[in-house]
Design an enzyme around this catalytic site. Structure first.
Site, mmCIF file in Angstrom:
data_model
loop_
_atom_site.group_PDB
_atom_site.id
_atom_site.type_symbol
_atom_site.label_atom_id
_atom_site.label_comp_id
_atom_site.label_asym_id
_atom_site.label_seq_id
_atom_site.Cartn_x
_atom_site.Cartn_y
_atom_site.Cartn_z
ATOM 1 N N ASN A 146 0.841 -1.198 0.000
ATOM 2 C CA ASN A 146 0.000 0.000 0.000
ATOM 3 C C ASN A 146 0.874 1.244 0.000
ATOM 4 O O ASN A 146 2.102 1.151 -0.035
ATOM 5 C CB ASN A 146 -0.967 -0.017 1.189
ATOM 6 C CG ASN A 146 -0.244 -0.113 2.518
ATOM 7 O OD1 ASN A 146 0.538 0.763 2.874
ATOM 8 N ND2 ASN A 146 -0.498 -1.192 3.260
ATOM 9 N N TYR A 147 0.244 2.398 0.050
ATOM 10 C CA TYR A 147 0.958 3.654 -0.145
ATOM 11 C C TYR A 147 1.532 4.264 1.142
ATOM 12 O O TYR A 147 2.034 5.384 1.121
ATOM 13 C CB TYR A 147 0.024 4.690 -0.777
ATOM 14 C CG TYR A 147 -0.451 4.334 -2.159
ATOM 15 C CD1 TYR A 147 0.443 4.222 -3.217
ATOM 16 C CD2 TYR A 147 -1.799 4.120 -2.412
ATOM 17 C CE1 TYR A 147 0.010 3.904 -4.484
ATOM 18 C CE2 TYR A 147 -2.252 3.790 -3.685
ATOM 19 C CZ TYR A 147 -1.342 3.691 -4.725
ATOM 20 O OH TYR A 147 -1.780 3.378 -5.973
#
Length: 407
Positions: free
Chosen positions: A215-216
């Site tokens: 994820n970011y």
């Protein structure tokens, strides 16, 4: 327990005294205690000990002049004043005492002293007659009134109260004075004696040797929380996923960093650390699923068929720690939601036995992933507190205020 000198940044001022040779022992003792030392020496000081010797001990260039080269490069006394946790002038001659007491900033050492934001310790070094002179005593009194710490010999005094004074105190006693100061100061911090576990950043779940599910998350919020806890006196175990962030030098001495990649690794580290902690803050964006099988070689796209990856749940770290939680321990979670935010956060609060949960939403633009700002709502069983958009360092302060109130 963390050594009180660990991670401390000390500016050591050396002046033109025969006792300058003792500065080498001071440096050795400070570094052995975990401190970082930057030497600032007066021109007269270099007549008694060479900068090469001092630089070899500190692994830093010795600062003496305002300008380091003829090309205009200069040493910033202001930056040194902001960098340091303490300044120690040892040995300090009668001449330097007078300049410090009266603001005569004609060399780099006194200029640094006048810019110093940290506590200053002074170890006088001169003969007894010079020490006893009313002018010297007046300068010492004035420096004390400014809040400076004067370190003088602890023994050898006669009835006059002056015998033994003037000579510089021994390096062991000087360093011990700094150590006691930091111990007493740190003991007064609100989280002194606390051990706090923090998870930060993403996890990567491998598909094959070159691809992963992730994820970011940048880890900025978790690192801000770790540094805020450290500033308040806590010992922190920071379990960090794959991020590029580095801890500030000021906080690093109180933070034990454990780098991991996958949810499984983060789970194992958190489970091992939590029993020794008073609290855990689970800020990491942990992957909820991982591939059921991981290819041992890079998956090729030849063949044209669709690629199907079967996923299975990862460890639920918050739930596991919630089940482990003992009386007196506190557990803080995070919830990043896209809709029905408060409802989902409250359900997670109850389900995972959290003391409070920090809610943020992707609907708040410019917050959450890869940003320096965040906007949160803290939800507990007693209610909720909504905060405006702030720098993550400020958000961390709000969260630790809430934690401190229930520890």
């Amino acid at each position: 327990m963390t050594n009180s000198l660990t991670g401390k940044k000390i500016v050591l001022g050396i002046t033109g005294s025969i006792a300058a040779y003792k500065a080498c022992n001071i440096i050795r003792l400070l570094i052995k205690g975990g401190a970082e030392v930057q030497v600032v020496i007066t021109p007269a000081g270099k007549e008694f000990i060479t900068p090469i010797t001092l630089s070899a001990l500190t692994h830093k260039p010795v600062i003496s002049e305002f300008f380091s080269q003829r090309d205009g490069t200069w040493h910033s006394h202001v930056d040194l004043g902001l960098w340091a946790d303490a300044m120690l002038v040892a040995p300090c001659t009668a001449s330097t005492l007078g300049k410090m007491a009266n603001g005569v900033a004609d060399n780099m050492l006194v200029t640094t002293y006048l810019s110093m934001k940290a506590p200053v310790f002074i170890a006088p070094a001169m003969d007894l007659d010079m020490y006893a002179h009313p002018t010297t005593q007046q300068n010492l009194s004035r420096l004390r009134s400014f809040g400076n710490h004067i370190i003088e010999p602890q023994s050898g005094f006669l009835a006059s109260g002056l015998e033994g004074k003037g000579r510089m105190e021994e390096p062991e006693h000087i360093v011990e004075a700094l150590r006691r100061f930091f111990e007493q100061r740190d003991a007064a911090l609100p989280l002194s004696g606390s051990h706090i576990l923090i998870t930060a950043g993403p996890t990567y779940e491998k598909i094959d040797p070159v691809r992963f599910i992730g994820n970011y998350s940048s880890g900025k919020m978790g690192f801000a929380l770790a540094e805020e806890c450290a500033r308040r006196g806590a010992h922190v175990t920071l379990v960090a996923g794959p991020v590029s962030l580095q801890l500030s030098d000021a906080a690093a001495g109180r933070i034990e960093r454990i780098d991991v990649e996958s949810c499984s690794e983060m789970y194992q580290a958190a489970i091992a650390a939590f029993p020794q902690c008073q609290a855990a803050i689970l800020c990491a964006a942990v992957a909820d699923f991982r591939p059921e099988t991981v290819a041992t070689e890079k998956i090729k796209r030849e063949g044209g068929d669709d690629l199907v990856i079967r996923l299975k749940p990862t460890h639920d770290i918050a739930a596991a720690l919630g089940q482990m939680k003992q009386q007196g321990q506190r557990l803080v979670g995070f919830a990043l939601e896209t809709h029905d935010e408060e409802q989902h956060a409250e359900e997670k609060l109850q389900r995972k036995q959290l003391d409070f949960i920090v809610l943020n939403s992707l609907r708040n633009e410019g917050t959450c992933f890869r940003t320096d700002e965040n906007q949160v709502t803290i939800i507990s069983r007693k209610g909720k507190k909504a905060f405006g958009k702030k720098l993550k360092a400020e958000v961390a302060s709000d969260i630790i205020d809430e934690l401190t109130a229930i520890l």
